[in-house]
Enzyme design. Structure first.
Site, PDB file in Angstrom:
ATOM      1  N   LYS A   1       0.844  -1.237  -0.059  1.00 49.63           N
ATOM      2  CA  LYS A   1      -0.058  -0.019  -0.047  1.00 49.63           C
ATOM      3  C   LYS A   1       0.896   1.399   0.187  1.00 49.63           C
ATOM      4  CE  LYS A   1      -2.209   1.383   3.667  1.00 49.63           C
ATOM      5  NZ  LYS A   1      -1.626   2.753   4.197  1.00 49.63           N
TER       6      LYS A   1
ATOM      7  N   ASP B   1      -6.482   0.994   1.001  1.00 53.72           N
ATOM      8  CA  ASP B   1      -6.379   1.272   2.617  1.00 53.72           C
ATOM      9  C   ASP B   1      -7.932   0.845   3.381  1.00 53.72           C
ATOM     10  OD1 ASP B   1      -8.488   3.181   1.772  1.00 53.72           O
ATOM     11  OD2 ASP B   1      -7.172   4.478   3.113  1.00 53.72           O
TER      12      ASP B   1
END
Length: 221
Positions: free
Chosen positions: A120, A138
């Site tokens: 991420k 997320d």
């Protein structure tokens, strides 16, 4: 969600916010990387408060190493997991100097090799710093992807792979920012504000959350 609906979905998000940006504050690629690492399990607001003074004087890996782990902890002690994060920031700074000449590599695989940097984080840096069409999933994007059926998946990686397949041009560059902001401020975890959502009619989520008393849905958008 059908292709036509996906295009309309992003068309509306784009019209509502034509120039989305990350809410993390930074002064260059290096401080962006540090900020994203620090943001894990923390809010952008909290990270910004902690790093605003830090980044005024510490904006390179060399300066971060000179500051040292204990010095860094004093700046970020209000952020969750600050001990581990301080150790990772110092280690990644050392790795950048050792392996990349002190610069942030424009390569996702290379970024993921840095201490404290997961997929991420690497995706955020690739998108914001280098303009790559990546999707940093997320908790907000994971929720929006599943709730709207835009990109359903049981894991963040599954949602990311689905987004890579379904998000059309010209929306790919900014798609993850629109989705993060939509999840953060409208499609909230506990009580989604469907009554002011610009894509509510495209979303299968039910029951839709009604507008609070005294507020008409049309007026709230």
């Amino acid at each position: 969600m059908k292709r036509e609906a996906v295009f309309e979905f992003f068309s509306r998000l784009a019209a509502d916010n034509p120039h989305p940006e990350t809410e993390l504050e930074s002064v260059n690629d290096y401080t962006l990387l540090v900020a994203v690492v620090l943001s894990a399990q923390a809010t952008d607001v909290g990270v910004n408060k902690a790093t605003r003074a830090l980044f005024r004087t510490v904006d390179t890996p060399q300066k971060m190493i000179a500051l040292g782990e204990e010095g860094l902890k004093q700046h970020i002690k209000t952020i969750g997991l600050f001990n581990t994060k301080a150790k990772n920031v110092i280690a990644l700074s050392e790795a950048l100097i050792r392996d990349h000449g002190g610069t942030v590599p424009a390569d996702r695989d290379a970024l993921e090799q840095l201490p404290g940097v997961g997929r991420k984080t690497a995706n955020v840096v690739m998108n914001v710093a280098f303009g790559a069409e990546t999707f940093a999933v997320d908790t907000h994007i994971f929720r929006v992807g599943n709730r709207t059926k835009l990109a359903p998946g049981k894991t963040p990686l599954a949602v990311e792979k689905k987004l890579e397949k379904v998000v059309p041009q010209p929306f790919r560059l900014h798609a993850h920012h629109w989705l993060i902001l939509h999840g953060r401020y409208t499609c909230k975890a506990r009580t989604p504000e469907c009554w002011r959502c610009v894509v509510a009619d495209l979303c299968p989520y039910a029951p839709k959350t009604p507008a609070p008393k005294g507020i008409k849905a049309a007026e709230a958008r």
